[in-house]
Design a protein around this motif. Structure first.
Motif, PDB file in Angstrom:
ATOM      1  N   VAL A 159       0.853  -1.184   0.000  1.00 24.83           N
ATOM      2  CA  VAL A 159       0.000   0.000   0.000  1.00 24.83           C
ATOM      3  C   VAL A 159       0.890   1.235   0.000  1.00 24.83           C
ATOM      4  O   VAL A 159       1.798   1.349   0.829  1.00 24.83           O
ATOM      5  CB  VAL A 159      -0.934   0.001   1.234  1.00 24.83           C
ATOM      6  N   PRO A 160       0.675   2.141  -0.934  1.00 26.31           N
ATOM      7  CA  PRO A 160       1.529   3.332  -1.000  1.00 26.31           C
ATOM      8  C   PRO A 160       1.436   4.171   0.284  1.00 26.31           C
ATOM      9  O   PRO A 160       0.375   4.195   0.922  1.00 26.31           O
ATOM     10  CB  PRO A 160       0.973   4.120  -2.188  1.00 26.31           C
ATOM     11  N   GLY A 161       2.528   4.854   0.626  1.00 26.61           N
ATOM     12  CA  GLY A 161       2.540   5.699   1.815  1.00 26.61           C
ATOM     13  C   GLY A 161       3.139   4.946   2.981  1.00 26.61           C
ATOM     14  O   GLY A 161       3.219   3.722   2.961  1.00 26.61           O
ATOM     15  N   ASP A 162       3.646   5.679   3.990  1.00 22.26           N
ATOM     16  CA  ASP A 162       4.243   4.968   5.102  1.00 22.26           C
ATOM     17  C   ASP A 162       3.450   5.156   6.384  1.00 22.26           C
ATOM     18  O   ASP A 162       2.635   6.069   6.514  1.00 22.26           O
ATOM     19  CB  ASP A 162       5.708   5.395   5.295  1.00 22.26           C
ATOM     20  N   ALA A 163       3.672   4.232   7.307  1.00 20.48           N
ATOM     21  CA  ALA A 163       2.862   4.149   8.511  1.00 20.48           C
ATOM     22  C   ALA A 163       3.026   5.380   9.400  1.00 20.48           C
ATOM     23  O   ALA A 163       2.060   5.859   9.989  1.00 20.48           O
ATOM     24  CB  ALA A 163       3.226   2.879   9.276  1.00 20.48           C
ATOM     25  N   ILE A 164       4.224   5.913   9.498  1.00 18.96           N
ATOM     26  CA  ILE A 164       4.479   7.040  10.408  1.00 18.96           C
ATOM     27  C   ILE A 164       3.706   8.275   9.931  1.00 18.96           C
ATOM     28  O   ILE A 164       3.048   8.964  10.729  1.00 18.96           O
ATOM     29  CB  ILE A 164       5.994   7.354  10.473  1.00 18.96           C
ATOM     30  N   THR A 165       3.755   8.538   8.624  1.00 18.04           N
ATOM     31  CA  THR A 165       3.008   9.675   8.086  1.00 18.04           C
ATOM     32  C   THR A 165       1.513   9.476   8.297  1.00 18.04           C
ATOM     33  O   THR A 165       0.804  10.397   8.710  1.00 18.04           O
ATOM     34  CB  THR A 165       3.296   9.828   6.577  1.00 18.04           C
ATOM     35  N   ALA A 166       1.039   8.244   8.033  1.00 24.32           N
ATOM     36  CA  ALA A 166      -0.393   7.974   8.190  1.00 24.32           C
ATOM     37  C   ALA A 166      -0.815   8.143   9.644  1.00 24.32           C
ATOM     38  O   ALA A 166      -1.895   8.653   9.946  1.00 24.32           O
ATOM     39  CB  ALA A 166      -0.710   6.558   7.705  1.00 24.32           C
ATOM     40  N   MET A 167       0.062   7.775  10.569  1.00 19.70           N
ATOM     41  CA  MET A 167      -0.265   7.837  11.995  1.00 19.70           C
ATOM     42  C   MET A 167      -0.413   9.284  12.465  1.00 19.70           C
ATOM     43  O   MET A 167      -1.335   9.637  13.172  1.00 19.70           O
ATOM     44  CB  MET A 167       0.835   7.128  12.793  1.00 19.70           C
ATOM     45  N   LEU A 168       0.505  10.161  12.035  1.00 20.42           N
ATOM     46  CA  LEU A 168       0.521  11.517  12.580  1.00 20.42           C
ATOM     47  C   LEU A 168      -0.177  12.540  11.690  1.00 20.42           C
ATOM     48  O   LEU A 168      -0.346  13.689  12.088  1.00 20.42           O
ATOM     49  CB  LEU A 168       1.970  11.955  12.823  1.00 20.42           C
ATOM     50  N   GLY A 169      -0.574  12.118  10.488  1.00 12.15           N
ATOM     51  CA  GLY A 169      -1.251  13.038   9.594  1.00 12.15           C
ATOM     52  C   GLY A 169      -0.374  14.221   9.239  1.00 12.15           C
ATOM     53  O   GLY A 169       0.834  14.076   9.023  1.00 12.15           O
ATOM     54  N   THR A 170      -0.970  15.439   9.262  1.00  9.93           N
ATOM     55  CA  THR A 170      -0.209  16.611   8.843  1.00  9.93           C
ATOM     56  C   THR A 170       0.931  16.922   9.803  1.00  9.93           C
ATOM     57  O   THR A 170       1.932  17.516   9.416  1.00  9.93           O
ATOM     58  CB  THR A 170      -1.122  17.846   8.761  1.00  9.93           C
ATOM     59  N   GLU A 171       0.757  16.511  11.073  1.00 12.25           N
ATOM     60  CA  GLU A 171       1.812  16.795  12.060  1.00 12.25           C
ATOM     61  C   GLU A 171       3.107  16.073  11.749  1.00 12.25           C
ATOM     62  O   GLU A 171       4.163  16.411  12.291  1.00 12.25           O
ATOM     63  CB  GLU A 171       1.346  16.383  13.457  1.00 12.25           C
ATOM     64  N   SER A 172       3.025  15.036  10.886  1.00 12.81           N
ATOM     65  CA  SER A 172       4.243  14.289  10.586  1.00 12.81           C
ATOM     66  C   SER A 172       5.278  15.191   9.908  1.00 12.81           C
ATOM     67  O   SER A 172       6.469  14.916   9.954  1.00 12.81           O
ATOM     68  CB  SER A 172       3.928  13.087   9.686  1.00 12.81           C
ATOM     69  N   GLY A 173       4.803  16.316   9.320  1.00  7.87           N
ATOM     70  CA  GLY A 173       5.725  17.258   8.692  1.00  7.87           C
ATOM     71  C   GLY A 173       6.631  17.931   9.708  1.00  7.87           C
ATOM     72  O   GLY A 173       7.700  18.435   9.367  1.00  7.87           O
ATOM     73  N   LEU A 174       6.176  17.964  10.980  1.00  2.00           N
ATOM     74  CA  LEU A 174       6.960  18.638  12.021  1.00  2.00           C
ATOM     75  C   LEU A 174       8.068  17.763  12.593  1.00  2.00           C
ATOM     76  O   LEU A 174       8.908  18.231  13.356  1.00  2.00           O
ATOM     77  CB  LEU A 174       6.031  19.055  13.176  1.00  2.00           C
ATOM     78  N   LEU A 175       8.028  16.467  12.220  1.00  2.68           N
ATOM     79  CA  LEU A 175       9.024  15.551  12.780  1.00  2.68           C
ATOM     80  C   LEU A 175      10.414  15.870  12.249  1.00  2.68           C
ATOM     81  O   LEU A 175      10.584  16.124  11.060  1.00  2.68           O
ATOM     82  CB  LEU A 175       8.695  14.108  12.379  1.00  2.68           C
ATOM     83  N   THR A 176      11.401  15.881  13.145  1.00  9.68           N
ATOM     84  CA  THR A 176      12.775  15.925  12.654  1.00  9.68           C
ATOM     85  C   THR A 176      13.131  14.529  12.184  1.00  9.68           C
ATOM     86  O   THR A 176      12.464  13.562  12.547  1.00  9.68           O
ATOM     87  CB  THR A 176      13.737  16.315  13.781  1.00  9.68           C
ATOM     88  N   SER A 177      14.176  14.419  11.376  1.00 13.49           N
ATOM     89  CA  SER A 177      14.495  13.094  10.849  1.00 13.49           C
ATOM     90  C   SER A 177      14.916  12.159  11.979  1.00 13.49           C
ATOM     91  O   SER A 177      14.663  10.963  11.924  1.00 13.49           O
ATOM     92  CB  SER A 177      15.581  13.188   9.776  1.00 13.49           C
ATOM     93  N   ALA A 178      15.486  12.700  13.035  1.00 13.21           N
ATOM     94  CA  ALA A 178      15.870  11.863  14.179  1.00 13.21           C
ATOM     95  C   ALA A 178      14.632  11.294  14.856  1.00 13.21           C
ATOM     96  O   ALA A 178      14.570  10.106  15.217  1.00 13.21           O
ATOM     97  CB  ALA A 178      16.686  12.672  15.174  1.00 13.21           C
ATOM     98  N   GLN A 179      13.587  12.160  15.003  1.00  8.13           N
ATOM     99  CA  GLN A 179      12.355  11.687  15.642  1.00  8.13           C
ATOM    100  C   GLN A 179      11.694  10.597  14.805  1.00  8.13           C
ATOM    101  O   GLN A 179      11.200   9.585  15.313  1.00  8.13           O
ATOM    102  CB  GLN A 179      11.381  12.853  15.807  1.00  8.13           C
ATOM    103  N   ARG A 180      11.706  10.862  13.478  1.00 12.95           N
ATOM    104  CA  ARG A 180      11.091   9.887  12.575  1.00 12.95           C
ATOM    105  C   ARG A 180      11.811   8.540  12.666  1.00 12.95           C
ATOM    106  O   ARG A 180      11.178   7.486  12.717  1.00 12.95           O
ATOM    107  CB  ARG A 180      11.145  10.442  11.139  1.00 12.95           C
ATOM    108  N   GLU A 181      13.149   8.619  12.723  1.00 17.24           N
ATOM    109  CA  GLU A 181      13.916   7.375  12.833  1.00 17.24           C
ATOM    110  C   GLU A 181      13.634   6.665  14.146  1.00 17.24           C
ATOM    111  O   GLU A 181      13.502   5.446  14.192  1.00 17.24           O
ATOM    112  CB  GLU A 181      15.418   7.659  12.713  1.00 17.24           C
ATOM    113  N   ALA A 182      13.499   7.452  15.217  1.00 11.98           N
ATOM    114  CA  ALA A 182      13.221   6.844  16.519  1.00 11.98           C
ATOM    115  C   ALA A 182      11.868   6.127  16.487  1.00 11.98           C
ATOM    116  O   ALA A 182      11.731   5.010  16.998  1.00 11.98           O
ATOM    117  CB  ALA A 182      13.226   7.927  17.606  1.00 11.98           C
TER     118      ALA A 182
END
Lengths: 280, 319
Positions: free
Chosen positions: B29-52
């Protein structure tokens, strides 16, 4: 083929099923050919949510679009998806089922276990999963519904083929030196046409329901195009104000499914030699 | 090898197949779970947070490692952690499954209490007007998709009685049985309609077959009353295919009725999986589909065994 049609027309439920089916087929062809009373997409803001009248036999919807025209296009859409998906499923299922029965052994095991895997999924969820992977659309719906029904056709073809392989008349043909491919097409093929025909009619009924269900969830046909499932979903919030928006697609879907079920019943009676005697 | 044992041996193999299939399918399924989980707020994640986050849900590994970890977890009773709920998948399943189970049981009760008597009645009155009426109703029942039945029921209730079905927060049956039944009765009737129609048709047709059997004719010619022949000799045998049919149908219902749950806003298993698919909640989709497939196969196995136990004529051929 014509003899079969005659038999169906003589069978009481077959006659009703065939009549409804022909009416729907005409509506579907006209709907897809654009020969509807109005343009199914044309909005008429003045004539919004009008009940059935001489100008609009089945009324108009929230945007003033003609419900009859949208219904015809929707039936066309449903028929296209159902026919194609059942066509793909029956073709693929027949090949898998026949080869599984004929070659048996490892291939049979592999095919049938994979079918068990597909069957263990709830039908609508399997279809949903496929649609979310490929994105909604007509051909994704065809693919999704086809994959859901492949295992059923595989089983329907494998069972009788397996038992037919060891029947006396096949052994007899073999002792006469008849070639393998002739036995497969002539003796096995003809005996398998009956269960396959019945299964195809029933699968068409399910495919219609599944397609409508997927569109109802917003994962089938996409607006502004018309489909029975979308019309039902649109009717949900308007049903008290404009009940025809609910009744028209609901009855249409019911009748279409009914026609295939009736045809399936009739074909089962006609093609089964045991009941055939009882009917005569 | 006897048939049930063969089925038992194949069972884990098919479950593994289901596990692999759903694991791959949900990752396509296209798209990743982290983005789907946080919606628009996922844009605020730093790459370190996303990796964590990825590391926390085990999504940073390749597919083979992910699958292996998941499989080992499943075998230990751990289905993973849902990205949307932030809770263990097993907890979420146990929250939603009771409703699905209750709905399946209620629908089956409705189907059997209507279906069996109606089927017997139609068979006993073959080709009389009453038989034709029952057959007509059954044919219509079978041809109406359950979500259409649901919509029509909601409409008829709201127009005819001015009431809307109870759609507030769902009340579990242990908290308040009456309020729970008020919420469940319409969905149960909805799912029970097509189910009942299938039971009617099956009961009628097997009953008719059996009434033509020699032993039925013998019983009649001994002077046994028709009623007694039907109940004593024909019915027990006629019920065997009905039990099979009901079992398979019940197995399907345990997978959740996505559309009917959607119409009546019930938080059952079907809607949970639907939302999980749309949210790309890998662990939840994998866990619940595996759970549903497991139930479905267990029910089918039990149906097969019951079939053999009920009918002494059936002995599975060993090959």
């Amino acid at each position: 083929m014509t003899a079969l049609l005659k038999d169906v027309a003589r069978h009481p439920s077959g006659r009703i099923g065939l009549t409804i089916f022909i009416v729907f087929l005409i509506a579907a062809v006209l709907g897809k050919a654009g020969l509807t009373p109005y343009d199914p997409l044309m909005q008429d803001r003045v004539a919004r949510l009008q009940g059935p009248s001489n100008a609009h036999w089945f009324g108009t919807d929230l945007f003033g679009r003609d419900v009859l025209s949208r219904l015809m296009e929707g039936i066309g859409q449903s028929f296209i998806i159902s026919f194609f998906s059942v066509g793909v499923a029956s073709l693929l299922g027949s090949v898998l089922g026949l080869t599984a029965a004929w070659f048996s052994g490892l291939w049979d095991g592999a095919v049938m276990r994979f079918m068990d895997v597909l069957l263990a999924f709830p039908a609508i969820l399997l279809a949903l999963l496929i649609i979310t992977i490929f994105g909604p659309g007509t051909w994704t719906s065809v693919l999704a519904i086809a994959i859901v029904y492949v295992p059923i056709f595989t089983r329907v073809m494998r069972g009788p083929a397996l038992s037919l392989r060891h029947r006396d008349f096949v052994d007899a043909a073999r002792t006469f030196g008849t070639s393998r491919s002739y036995i497969m097409t002539r003796h096995l093929g003809l005996n398998l046409v009956a269960p396959l025909t019945v299964q195809i009619t029933l699968a068409l009924a399910w495919a219609l329901v599944t397609e409508a269900g997927l569109s109802f969830l917003g994962l089938g046909t996409q607006p502004p195009n018309a489909s029975l499932g979308l019309m039902l979903s649109d009717a949900r919030n308007l049903m008290e104000m404009a009940p025809w928006l609910l009744w028209v697609p609901a009855i249409a879907l019911m009748l279409a499914v009914l026609s295939f079920n009736l045809l399936g019943d009739a074909l089962r009676d006609i093609l089964d030699p045991k009941t055939r005697r009882r009917l005569a | 090898m006897s048939y049930p044992i063969k089925r038992l041996l194949v069972f884990p193999l098919v479950m593994l197949g289901v596990a692999i299939f759903v694991f791959i399918a949900i990752r396509l399924v296209p798209g990743d779970a982290i983005t789907a989980m946080l919606g628009t707020e996922s844009g605020l994640l730093t790459s370190a947070q996303r990796e964590a986050l990825s590391a926390y849900f085990g999504l940073d590994q390749n597919w083979f490692v992910q699958f292996w970890r998941w499989l080992v977890g499943v075998l230990q009773g751990n289905l993973g952690i849902s990205t949307t709920y932030g809770k263990p998948v097993i907890t979420i399943i146990w929250e939603h499954f009771p409703l699905t189970l209750e709905l399946a049981v209620l629908s089956m009760l409705i189907a059997l209490t209507i279906g069996i008597p109606a089927g017997i009645y139609a068979a006993a009155n073959k080709d009389r007007p009453s038989d034709l009426i029952v057959r007509f109703v059954a044919m219509f029942g079978q041809s109406t998709p359950s979500f259409v039945v649901g919509l029509l029921l909601v409409y008829l209730l709201s127009v005819g009685f001015g009431v809307l079905p109870e759609m507030g927060t769902f009340v579990p049956i242990i908290e308040d049985p009456l309020a729970n039944l008020a919420q469940m009765i319409l969905p149960a009737i909805t799912l029970g309609t097509a189910f009942a129609a299938a039971v009617i048709r099956m009961t009628r047709s097997t009953m008719l077959d059996i009434l033509q059997e020699d032993y039925v004719r013998t019983a009649r010619s001994k002077g046994m009353p028709r009623r007694r022949v039907i109940w004593r000799h024909a019915l027990p045998n006629a019920l065997i295919p009905v039990i099979t049919l009901s079992g398979v149908e019940f197995g399907y219902l345990l997978g959740g009725a996505v559309l009917v749950e959607q119409i009546f806003a019930l938080p059952g298993l079907g809607r949970t999986v639907l939302n999980a698919i749309l949210q790309r909640d890998y662990a939840l989709v994998q866990g619940s589909v595996l759970f549903i497939a497991f139930n479905f196969m267990i029910v089918n196995l039990l149906v097969d065994l019951a079939y053999a136990a009920l009918d002494p004529r059936i002995r599975f051929e060993s090959k």
